[in-house]
Design a protein around this motif. Structure first.
Motif, PDB file in Angstrom:
ATOM      1  N   ILE A   1       0.852  -1.170   0.000  1.00 54.31           N
ATOM      2  CA  ILE A   1       0.000   0.000   0.000  1.00 54.31           C
ATOM      3  C   ILE A   1       0.895   1.229   0.000  1.00 54.31           C
ATOM      4  O   ILE A   1       1.806   1.329   0.799  1.00 54.31           O
ATOM      5  CB  ILE A   1      -0.931   0.001   1.231  1.00 54.31           C
ATOM      6  N   ASP A   2       0.593   2.147  -0.897  1.00 54.25           N
ATOM      7  CA  ASP A   2       1.396   3.367  -0.975  1.00 54.25           C
ATOM      8  C   ASP A   2       0.738   4.495  -0.190  1.00 54.25           C
ATOM      9  O   ASP A   2      -0.415   4.795  -0.377  1.00 54.25           O
ATOM     10  CB  ASP A   2       1.581   3.782  -2.426  1.00 54.25           C
ATOM     11  N   GLY A   3       1.475   5.083   0.710  1.00 57.23           N
ATOM     12  CA  GLY A   3       0.947   6.203   1.489  1.00 57.23           C
ATOM     13  C   GLY A   3       0.116   5.769   2.678  1.00 57.23           C
ATOM     14  O   GLY A   3      -0.073   4.598   2.952  1.00 57.23           O
ATOM     15  N   LYS A   4      -0.395   6.777   3.360  1.00 58.58           N
ATOM     16  CA  LYS A   4      -1.209   6.534   4.553  1.00 58.58           C
ATOM     17  C   LYS A   4      -2.685   6.587   4.209  1.00 58.58           C
ATOM     18  O   LYS A   4      -3.083   7.145   3.201  1.00 58.58           O
ATOM     19  CB  LYS A   4      -0.890   7.571   5.624  1.00 58.58           C
ATOM     20  N   ARG A   5      -3.480   6.015   5.068  1.00 58.49           N
ATOM     21  CA  ARG A   5      -4.934   6.028   4.922  1.00 58.49           C
ATOM     22  C   ARG A   5      -5.536   6.688   6.150  1.00 58.49           C
ATOM     23  O   ARG A   5      -5.024   6.547   7.261  1.00 58.49           O
ATOM     24  CB  ARG A   5      -5.483   4.602   4.789  1.00 58.49           C
ATOM     25  N   LEU A   6      -6.624   7.409   5.944  1.00 62.02           N
ATOM     26  CA  LEU A   6      -7.300   8.115   7.022  1.00 62.02           C
ATOM     27  C   LEU A   6      -8.732   7.623   7.120  1.00 62.02           C
ATOM     28  O   LEU A   6      -9.462   7.644   6.137  1.00 62.02           O
ATOM     29  CB  LEU A   6      -7.283   9.629   6.759  1.00 62.02           C
TER      30      LEU A   6
ATOM     31  N   SER B   1      -6.679   4.235  17.092  1.00 64.52           N
ATOM     32  CA  SER B   1      -5.414   4.934  16.865  1.00 64.52           C
ATOM     33  C   SER B   1      -4.282   4.282  17.653  1.00 64.52           C
ATOM     34  O   SER B   1      -3.168   4.130  17.149  1.00 64.52           O
ATOM     35  CB  SER B   1      -5.531   6.408  17.270  1.00 64.52           C
ATOM     36  N   GLU B   2      -4.580   3.896  18.879  1.00 68.21           N
ATOM     37  CA  GLU B   2      -3.571   3.216  19.699  1.00 68.21           C
ATOM     38  C   GLU B   2      -3.256   1.820  19.146  1.00 68.21           C
ATOM     39  O   GLU B   2      -2.103   1.422  19.057  1.00 68.21           O
ATOM     40  CB  GLU B   2      -4.047   3.107  21.147  1.00 68.21           C
ATOM     41  N   GLU B   3      -4.299   1.080  18.794  1.00 64.55           N
ATOM     42  CA  GLU B   3      -4.107  -0.284  18.298  1.00 64.55           C
ATOM     43  C   GLU B   3      -3.322  -0.321  16.989  1.00 64.55           C
ATOM     44  O   GLU B   3      -2.563  -1.252  16.745  1.00 64.55           O
ATOM     45  CB  GLU B   3      -5.459  -0.969  18.105  1.00 64.55           C
ATOM     46  N   TYR B   4      -3.516   0.687  16.141  1.00 60.59           N
ATOM     47  CA  TYR B   4      -2.868   0.711  14.829  1.00 60.59           C
ATOM     48  C   TYR B   4      -1.698   1.679  14.764  1.00 60.59           C
ATOM     49  O   TYR B   4      -1.235   2.004  13.672  1.00 60.59           O
ATOM     50  CB  TYR B   4      -3.899   1.056  13.747  1.00 60.59           C
ATOM     51  N   SER B   5      -1.214   2.144  15.918  1.00 62.52           N
ATOM     52  CA  SER B   5      -0.072   3.063  15.893  1.00 62.52           C
ATOM     53  C   SER B   5       1.108   2.362  15.215  1.00 62.52           C
ATOM     54  O   SER B   5       1.334   1.173  15.384  1.00 62.52           O
ATOM     55  CB  SER B   5       0.300   3.514  17.301  1.00 62.52           C
ATOM     56  N   GLY B   6       1.809   3.102  14.420  1.00 64.35           N
ATOM     57  CA  GLY B   6       2.928   2.532  13.688  1.00 64.35           C
ATOM     58  C   GLY B   6       2.527   1.933  12.350  1.00 64.35           C
ATOM     59  O   GLY B   6       3.386   1.492  11.591  1.00 64.35           O
ATOM     60  N   SER B   7       1.249   1.898  12.052  1.00 60.86           N
ATOM     61  CA  SER B   7       0.804   1.354  10.762  1.00 60.86           C
ATOM     62  C   SER B   7       0.543   2.502   9.788  1.00 60.86           C
ATOM     63  O   SER B   7       0.749   3.670  10.108  1.00 60.86           O
ATOM     64  CB  SER B   7      -0.469   0.523  10.939  1.00 60.86           C
ATOM     65  N   TYR B   8       0.074   2.169   8.624  1.00 64.64           N
ATOM     66  CA  TYR B   8      -0.222   3.173   7.606  1.00 64.64           C
ATOM     67  C   TYR B   8      -1.648   3.725   7.738  1.00 64.64           C
ATOM     68  O   TYR B   8      -2.059   4.579   6.960  1.00 64.64           O
ATOM     69  CB  TYR B   8      -0.034   2.589   6.205  1.00 64.64           C
ATOM     70  N   ILE B   9      -2.387   3.282   8.753  1.00 67.65           N
ATOM     71  CA  ILE B   9      -3.764   3.728   8.936  1.00 67.65           C
ATOM     72  C   ILE B   9      -3.831   4.733  10.078  1.00 67.65           C
ATOM     73  O   ILE B   9      -3.313   4.485  11.165  1.00 67.65           O
ATOM     74  CB  ILE B   9      -4.704   2.543   9.248  1.00 67.65           C
ATOM     75  N   ARG B  10      -4.479   5.876   9.821  1.00 71.76           N
ATOM     76  CA  ARG B  10      -4.716   6.871  10.859  1.00 71.76           C
ATOM     77  C   ARG B  10      -6.224   7.007  11.065  1.00 71.76           C
ATOM     78  O   ARG B  10      -7.004   6.816  10.138  1.00 71.76           O
ATOM     79  CB  ARG B  10      -4.132   8.226  10.467  1.00 71.76           C
TER      80      ARG B  10
END
Length: 90
Positions: free
Chosen positions: A1-6, A41-50
């Motif tokens: 996956i390219d970039g971050k997701r919100l 946000s806490e569970e996925y910290s460090g991932s590409y998902i915000r």
């Protein structure tokens, strides 16, 4: 996956304040959205998902029956403000 997701949860200032009379369910669901966003946000910290809880103020919608003005944003303005805060648009 390219970039971050919100992922955006539509919440309200009501999530942070006591609800108006007869609006307890509305306030509770907005508080849930806020809490879920923070937890994910806490569970996925460090991932590409915000995750974002958009704690909006007054927005002119069919439900609110408010008219757009100085203190009342259009839905488009509210959405763009959220995206700008998270560097999703110029």
């Amino acid at each position: 996956i390219d970039g971050k997701r919100l992922v955006v949860f539509v919440s309200s200032l009501t999530a942070c304040l006591p609800s108006n009379p007869f609006a307890s369910i509305y306030g509770a669901t907005k508080a849930f959205n806020r809490s879920l966003s923070k937890s994910l946000s806490e569970e996925y910290s460090g991932s590409y998902i915000r995750f974002l809880s958009a704690n909006l103020g007054y927005v002119a919608t069919n439900m609110s029956k408010l008219k757009q003005g100085l203190m009342v944003k259009s839905p488009e303005e509210a959405a763009m403000d959220c995206l700008k805060m998270h560097d999703q648009v110029d």
